[in-house]
Design a protein around this motif. Sequence first.
Motif, PDB file in Angstrom:
ATOM      1  N   LEU A 281       1.236   5.501   3.128  1.00 25.85           N
ATOM      2  CA  LEU A 281       2.444   4.707   2.919  1.00 25.85           C
ATOM      3  C   LEU A 281       2.149   3.261   2.531  1.00 25.85           C
ATOM      4  CD1 LEU A 281       4.876   6.028   5.687  1.00 25.85           C
ATOM      5  CD2 LEU A 281       4.742   6.653   3.266  1.00 25.85           C
ATOM      6  N   SER A 282       0.949   2.782   2.802  1.00 23.06           N
ATOM      7  CA  SER A 282       0.604   1.404   2.416  1.00 23.06           C
ATOM      8  C   SER A 282       0.178   1.306   0.962  1.00 23.06           C
ATOM      9  CB  SER A 282      -0.531   0.875   3.296  1.00 23.06           C
ATOM     10  OG  SER A 282      -0.097   0.743   4.617  1.00 23.06           O
ATOM     11  N   THR A 283      -0.502   2.337   0.455  1.00 22.14           N
ATOM     12  CA  THR A 283      -1.100   2.269  -0.877  1.00 22.14           C
ATOM     13  C   THR A 283      -0.545   3.270  -1.878  1.00 22.14           C
ATOM     14  OG1 THR A 283      -2.856   3.842  -0.352  1.00 22.14           O
ATOM     15  CG2 THR A 283      -3.280   1.503   0.156  1.00 22.14           C
ATOM     16  N   GLY A 284       0.094   4.334  -1.391  1.00 22.31           N
ATOM     17  CA  GLY A 284       0.560   5.396  -2.277  1.00 22.31           C
ATOM     18  C   GLY A 284      -0.513   6.415  -2.610  1.00 22.31           C
ATOM     19  N   GLU A 285      -1.723   6.235  -2.069  1.00 22.27           N
ATOM     20  CA  GLU A 285      -2.821   7.150  -2.397  1.00 22.27           C
ATOM     21  C   GLU A 285      -2.564   8.538  -1.838  1.00 22.27           C
ATOM     22  OE1 GLU A 285      -7.632   7.748  -1.881  1.00 22.27           O
ATOM     23  OE2 GLU A 285      -6.643   6.202  -0.710  1.00 22.27           O
ATOM     24  N   CYS A 286      -2.763   9.549  -2.678  1.00 22.82           N
ATOM     25  CA  CYS A 286      -2.708  10.932  -2.233  1.00 22.82           C
ATOM     26  C   CYS A 286      -4.092  11.269  -1.687  1.00 22.82           C
ATOM     27  CB  CYS A 286      -2.342  11.872  -3.375  1.00 22.82           C
ATOM     28  SG  CYS A 286      -2.301  13.607  -2.879  1.00 22.82           S
ATOM     29  N   ILE A 287      -4.178  11.545  -0.403  1.00 21.69           N
ATOM     30  CA  ILE A 287      -5.474  11.717   0.244  1.00 21.69           C
ATOM     31  C   ILE A 287      -6.214  12.945  -0.287  1.00 21.69           C
ATOM     32  CG2 ILE A 287      -6.598  12.152   2.478  1.00 21.69           C
ATOM     33  CD1 ILE A 287      -4.355  10.322   3.677  1.00 21.69           C
TER      34      ILE A 287
ATOM     35  N   PRO B 164       3.696  14.107  -7.659  1.00 19.63           N
ATOM     36  CA  PRO B 164       3.080  14.646  -8.871  1.00 19.63           C
ATOM     37  C   PRO B 164       2.388  15.995  -8.655  1.00 19.63           C
ATOM     38  CG  PRO B 164       1.844  12.751  -8.081  1.00 19.63           C
ATOM     39  CD  PRO B 164       3.061  12.875  -7.217  1.00 19.63           C
ATOM     40  N   ASN B 165       2.134  16.372  -7.420  1.00 19.41           N
ATOM     41  CA  ASN B 165       1.513  17.674  -7.153  1.00 19.41           C
ATOM     42  C   ASN B 165       2.515  18.813  -7.334  1.00 19.41           C
ATOM     43  OD1 ASN B 165      -1.205  16.738  -6.100  1.00 19.41           O
ATOM     44  ND2 ASN B 165       0.178  15.643  -4.741  1.00 19.41           N
ATOM     45  N   SER B 166       3.742  18.610  -6.896  1.00 17.94           N
ATOM     46  CA  SER B 166       4.765  19.658  -6.984  1.00 17.94           C
ATOM     47  C   SER B 166       5.756  19.430  -8.125  1.00 17.94           C
ATOM     48  CB  SER B 166       5.534  19.735  -5.664  1.00 17.94           C
ATOM     49  OG  SER B 166       6.259  18.533  -5.442  1.00 17.94           O
ATOM     50  N   HIS B 167       5.666  18.263  -8.772  1.00 19.06           N
ATOM     51  CA  HIS B 167       6.582  17.888  -9.858  1.00 19.06           C
ATOM     52  C   HIS B 167       8.032  17.861  -9.380  1.00 19.06           C
ATOM     53  CE1 HIS B 167       3.185  18.159 -12.551  1.00 19.06           C
ATOM     54  NE2 HIS B 167       2.937  19.369 -12.070  1.00 19.06           N
TER      55      HIS B 167
ATOM     56  N   HIS C 124      -3.534  12.054  -8.092  1.00 24.30           N
ATOM     57  CA  HIS C 124      -2.088  12.242  -8.053  1.00 24.30           C
ATOM     58  C   HIS C 124      -1.405  11.251  -7.111  1.00 24.30           C
ATOM     59  CE1 HIS C 124      -2.599  16.653  -9.486  1.00 24.30           C
ATOM     60  NE2 HIS C 124      -2.594  15.791 -10.479  1.00 24.30           N
ATOM     61  N   SER C 125      -1.962  10.069  -6.997  1.00 21.84           N
ATOM     62  CA  SER C 125      -1.372   9.025  -6.162  1.00 21.84           C
ATOM     63  C   SER C 125      -0.078   8.512  -6.791  1.00 21.84           C
ATOM     64  CB  SER C 125      -2.366   7.878  -5.979  1.00 21.84           C
ATOM     65  OG  SER C 125      -3.510   8.351  -5.289  1.00 21.84           O
ATOM     66  N   VAL C 126       0.737   7.834  -5.989  1.00 26.36           N
ATOM     67  CA  VAL C 126       2.014   7.292  -6.453  1.00 26.36           C
ATOM     68  C   VAL C 126       2.017   5.770  -6.273  1.00 26.36           C
ATOM     69  CG1 VAL C 126       3.272   9.425  -5.948  1.00 26.36           C
ATOM     70  CG2 VAL C 126       3.135   7.634  -4.206  1.00 26.36           C
ATOM     71  N   ASN C 127       2.975   5.121  -6.886  1.00 30.52           N
ATOM     72  CA  ASN C 127       3.094   3.666  -6.733  1.00 30.52           C
ATOM     73  C   ASN C 127       3.541   3.308  -5.325  1.00 30.52           C
ATOM     74  OD1 ASN C 127       2.448   3.052  -9.407  1.00 30.52           O
ATOM     75  ND2 ASN C 127       4.564   3.311 -10.071  1.00 30.52           N
TER      76      ASN C 127
END
Length: 115
Positions: A86-92, A54-57, A97-100
């Motif tokens: 990779l465990s949570t999809g969180e964008c650090i 989601p950061n770069s679309h 802008h985290s992912v599933n």
Amino acid sequence: MNNECKPNTWIPVCALDDIVPNTGVCALVKGEQVAVFHVDDGGARVFAIGNYDPNSHAAVLSRGLVGSFGERVVVASPIYKHHFDLSTGECIEAPQHSVNAFPARVENGQVWVAA
């Protein structure tokens, strides 16, 4: 017989040997691009997150570099280098802008992702 996937249905993606260790591939799971990673840090593990950054679309996360960020196993997006857990999809760097993240497993040499 109904071939439509139900929630939490395990979908076979590919053989574990099809994914070079410490890299990812993109798979289409229930119509969604999913980045599937084979992490070999002493034992073969698999992770699955949304492929769309989601950061770069752009749908590029499967092409990112796998590494660690402290204790977390992450992938760095190839465009802006944001790190995704990779465990949570969180964008650090940008949690908004985290992912599933999807459950993933290896069974009999086959990689499975839960849809």
